[in-house]
Design a protein around this motif. Structure first.
Motif, short mmCIF file in Angstrom:
data_model
loop_
_atom_site.label_atom_id
_atom_site.label_comp_id
_atom_site.label_asym_id
_atom_site.label_seq_id
_atom_site.Cartn_x
_atom_site.Cartn_y
_atom_site.Cartn_z
N CYS A 137 9.82 -45.69 15.23
CA CYS A 137 8.75 -46.39 15.96
C CYS A 137 7.69 -45.39 16.42
CB CYS A 137 9.31 -47.11 17.18
SG CYS A 137 10.18 -48.61 16.76
N ARG A 138 8.13 -44.24 16.91
CA ARG A 138 7.16 -43.23 17.38
C ARG A 138 6.27 -42.80 16.22
NH1 ARG A 138 11.77 -41.01 20.11
NH2 ARG A 138 11.75 -41.84 22.22
N LEU A 139 6.87 -42.61 15.03
CA LEU A 139 6.08 -42.19 13.86
C LEU A 139 5.10 -43.29 13.45
CD1 LEU A 139 8.85 -40.43 11.73
CD2 LEU A 139 6.88 -39.34 12.83
N ALA A 140 5.58 -44.54 13.46
CA ALA A 140 4.72 -45.66 13.05
C ALA A 140 3.55 -45.81 14.02
CB ALA A 140 5.52 -46.95 12.96
N LEU A 141 3.83 -45.64 15.31
CA LEU A 141 2.75 -45.73 16.32
C LEU A 141 1.77 -44.57 16.15
CD1 LEU A 141 4.80 -46.76 19.49
CD2 LEU A 141 3.07 -48.16 18.34
N ALA A 142 2.31 -43.36 15.98
CA ALA A 142 1.44 -42.17 15.85
C ALA A 142 0.54 -42.30 14.62
CB ALA A 142 2.29 -40.92 15.77
N ALA A 143 1.09 -42.86 13.53
CA ALA A 143 0.30 -42.99 12.30
C ALA A 143 -0.91 -43.89 12.50
CB ALA A 143 1.18 -43.56 11.18
N ARG A 144 -0.81 -44.79 13.50
CA ARG A 144 -1.94 -45.70 13.79
C ARG A 144 -2.73 -45.24 15.02
NH1 ARG A 144 -0.96 -50.99 11.60
NH2 ARG A 144 -2.70 -51.66 12.89
N LEU A 155 -1.57 -45.06 18.05
CA LEU A 155 -1.24 -45.98 19.14
C LEU A 155 -0.14 -45.39 20.03
CD1 LEU A 155 -1.06 -49.26 17.02
CD2 LEU A 155 -2.91 -48.61 18.58
N ALA A 156 -0.06 -45.93 21.25
CA ALA A 156 1.01 -45.52 22.18
C ALA A 156 1.85 -46.75 22.51
CB ALA A 156 0.39 -44.95 23.45
N ALA A 157 3.00 -46.51 23.16
CA ALA A 157 3.92 -47.62 23.48
C ALA A 157 3.22 -48.72 24.29
CB ALA A 157 5.11 -47.07 24.25
N HIS A 158 2.28 -48.33 25.18
CA HIS A 158 1.65 -49.35 26.01
C HIS A 158 0.70 -50.26 25.22
CE1 HIS A 158 -2.10 -47.08 26.20
NE2 HIS A 158 -1.37 -46.01 26.46
N ASP A 159 0.41 -49.88 23.94
CA ASP A 159 -0.43 -50.73 23.09
C ASP A 159 0.37 -51.85 22.42
OD1 ASP A 159 -2.82 -49.17 23.42
OD2 ASP A 159 -1.94 -47.66 22.08
N VAL A 160 1.69 -51.81 22.59
CA VAL A 160 2.55 -52.77 21.88
C VAL A 160 2.74 -54.02 22.74
CG1 VAL A 160 4.90 -53.14 20.99
CG2 VAL A 160 3.76 -50.92 20.66
N ASP A 161 2.43 -55.20 22.15
CA ASP A 161 2.64 -56.46 22.88
C ASP A 161 4.08 -56.94 22.73
OD1 ASP A 161 -0.05 -56.81 23.79
OD2 ASP A 161 -0.59 -57.24 21.70
N ILE A 195 8.87 -49.15 26.48
CA ILE A 195 8.30 -50.51 26.35
C ILE A 195 9.08 -51.42 27.30
CG2 ILE A 195 8.07 -52.49 24.77
CD1 ILE A 195 7.63 -50.50 22.49
N PRO A 196 8.38 -52.15 28.19
CA PRO A 196 9.10 -53.01 29.14
C PRO A 196 10.04 -53.98 28.40
CG PRO A 196 6.74 -52.96 29.63
CD PRO A 196 6.92 -52.24 28.33
N GLY A 197 11.24 -54.16 28.96
CA GLY A 197 12.27 -54.98 28.31
C GLY A 197 11.78 -56.38 27.94
N GLU A 198 10.90 -56.95 28.79
CA GLU A 198 10.46 -58.32 28.52
C GLU A 198 9.56 -58.42 27.28
OE1 GLU A 198 9.91 -56.64 31.26
OE2 GLU A 198 7.78 -56.69 31.82
N ARG A 199 9.10 -57.27 26.78
CA ARG A 199 8.29 -57.30 25.54
C ARG A 199 9.16 -57.18 24.29
NH1 ARG A 199 3.07 -53.56 26.85
NH2 ARG A 199 2.65 -54.46 28.88
N SER A 200 10.46 -57.01 24.48
CA SER A 200 11.36 -56.88 23.34
C SER A 200 11.89 -58.27 22.98
CB SER A 200 12.50 -55.93 23.74
OG SER A 200 13.44 -55.89 22.72
N VAL A 201 11.66 -58.69 21.74
CA VAL A 201 12.08 -60.03 21.32
C VAL A 201 13.59 -60.05 21.09
CG1 VAL A 201 11.87 -61.74 19.45
CG2 VAL A 201 9.82 -60.58 20.32
N VAL A 202 14.27 -60.98 21.75
CA VAL A 202 15.72 -61.14 21.60
C VAL A 202 15.97 -62.48 20.91
CG1 VAL A 202 17.93 -61.34 22.81
CG2 VAL A 202 16.18 -59.76 23.66
N LEU A 239 2.41 -56.16 17.09
CA LEU A 239 3.87 -56.12 16.99
C LEU A 239 4.32 -54.77 16.45
CD1 LEU A 239 4.48 -59.56 15.20
CD2 LEU A 239 4.21 -59.12 17.65
N LEU A 240 5.41 -54.29 17.01
CA LEU A 240 6.07 -53.09 16.48
C LEU A 240 7.40 -53.57 15.89
CD1 LEU A 240 6.35 -50.01 16.16
CD2 LEU A 240 7.14 -49.91 18.54
N LEU A 241 7.52 -53.49 14.55
CA LEU A 241 8.74 -53.94 13.88
C LEU A 241 9.59 -52.72 13.53
CD1 LEU A 241 7.15 -56.39 11.22
CD2 LEU A 241 7.62 -56.83 13.64
#
Ligand code: COA
Length: 355
Positions: free
Chosen positions: A232-239, A241-247, A268-275, A307-309
């Motif tokens: 995830c860190r690599l995918a964000l860095a490639a764009r 982006l930082a963790a706070h940019d993830v919805d 990333i706040p737990g409530e932003r993680s889809v369960v 989204l961060l997948l």
């Protein structure tokens, strides 16, 4: 400008049968409390015995195709549990969906299969080899999970989910960008089925587990958290982006504690993680599109969310990508057919020959 694969529609299918934790506890040494607290899973979807992976895939594909007029020239099925060793499941699925003569093939990267499929679909669209791709994650893990194994039976469920990708531009919402993918084959023993392949075609008759999934749960857990977070860190860095940019973080639905730890590692706040696994379990290659399709059907993904997948699976394999969710036509969850269209059987199964 190079064409990009853009998300056009999504759909899913879950078999109607559910197996609860209490039902599992009737046949193995476990409890609802243990499974709930260690995995977050309350029940898992189970295909009917006669239902094949292609049956699940066809229903998911149909659900996704209902919501688009886009034409499909390529079908990719990501699965660890194909109908047969030969041929691939995708041509059968394409035929049953009435898609005619299309490019079709399977892809096996276990639970990372759907992300690998997104990468492949992007490449096919970028080179002009495809203009419309139906990408399906479909699994019937109940065929490779030993029914009485308390280490795996509580975790995995059956199901399928599908995405239609069309040729578009890289700056559109829904465009698939670079997908970070990686693997470490020295970790193949983390989760594996020993017999049934070219290495060991015939299962050891004295070992009832030989043809079923073996998993080192604790080590899998550790690697899954570390590699998904790093990817995830690599995918964000490639764009840029930082963790706070993830919805929303949409991680492979392995275990609720893994989802929580990956989110925590990334800040990333737990409530932003889809369960999405509570009522259906871990549906392997289907779990990411399943979570997306069910969130879309529930109206909790409406468009423009970043989204961060990310996924981790047997291999070991893992990956991550960032995508902006497009505005899709609303669609309800699929109507559950009590008996989906029967799988077209050319020859009788072994069970039919030797009941
Ligand atoms: N019910 C009751 N007890 C169980 C059990 C079950 N279903 N499964 C294992 N146990 C026992 C073990 O035998 C062990 O007992 P012991 O201490 O007497 O030896 C104890 O519980 C702890 O086992 P352990 O495997 O260390 O538990 P854990 O906390 O790691 O949880 C998993 C086990 C499988 C739930 C957890 O490791 C996990 O989720 N791993 C990731 C699996 C996964 O998501 N795989 C797919 C990735 S794609």
């Amino acid at each position: 400008m190079t064409a990009a694969a853009v998300i056009e529609a999504i759909g899913h299918y879950l078999p109607g049968r559910r197996e609860s934790n209490d039902e599992l506890a009737l046949r193995m040494d476990t409890s609802d409390e243990w499974i709930r607290t260690r995995t977050g899973i309350l029940g898992r979807a189970r295909a009917e015995p006669g239902q094949a992976t292609s049956d699940l895939a066809v229903e998911a594909g149909r659900h996704a195709l209902q919501h688009t007029g886009a034409s499909v020239d390529t079908v990719v099925v990501a699965t660890t549990t194909p109908d047969r060793k030969c041929p691939a499941t995708a041509p059968v699925v394409a035929d049953r969906l009435g898609l005619g003569r299309v490019t079709s093939f399977d892809l096996n990267s276990a639970c990372t299969g759907f992300l690998a499929g997104m990468s492949v679909a992007s490449g096919l669209v970028a080179t002009g080899a495809a203009r419309g791709v139906l990408l399906i994650g479909a699994e019937k893990y109940s065929t490779i999970v030993y029914p009485d194994d308390r280490g795996t039976a509580p975790i995995f469920g059956d199901g399928a989910a599908a995405m239609v990708l069309r040729a578009g531009t890289p700056d559109e919402p829904g465009a698939i960008g670079a997908v970070h993918l990686s693997s470490d084959g020295s970790l193949w023993e983390l989760a594996h089925v020993r017999a049934g392949g070219s290495l060991r075609p015939v299962p050891d008759p004295d070992d009832p587990h030989d043809a079923y999934l073996r998993m080192n749960g604790r080590a899998t857990y550790r690697h899954a958290v570390a590699e998904m977070a790093a990817s995830c860190r690599l995918a964000l860095a490639a764009r840029g982006l930082a963790a706070h940019d993830v919805d929303r973080l949409v991680a492979h639905q392995a275990n609720v504690r893994i989802l929580q730890e990956v989110a925590r590692e990334l800040g990333i706040p737990g409530e932003r993680s889809v369960v999405d696994l509570t009522d259906i379990g871990n549906t392997a290659a289907a779990s990411i599109p399943m979570a997306l399709s069910r969130a879309h059907a529930a109206g909790t993904l409406t468009g423009r969310e970043r989204l961060l997948l990310t996924a981790f699976g047997a291999g070991a394999s893992w990956g991550a990508t960032v995508v902006t969710w497009p505005h899709l036509k609303p669609h309800p969850a699929p109507h559950l057919a009590p008996h989906p269209a029967p799988h077209r059987q050319v020859h009788p199964t072994t069970e039919e020959v030797n009941p």
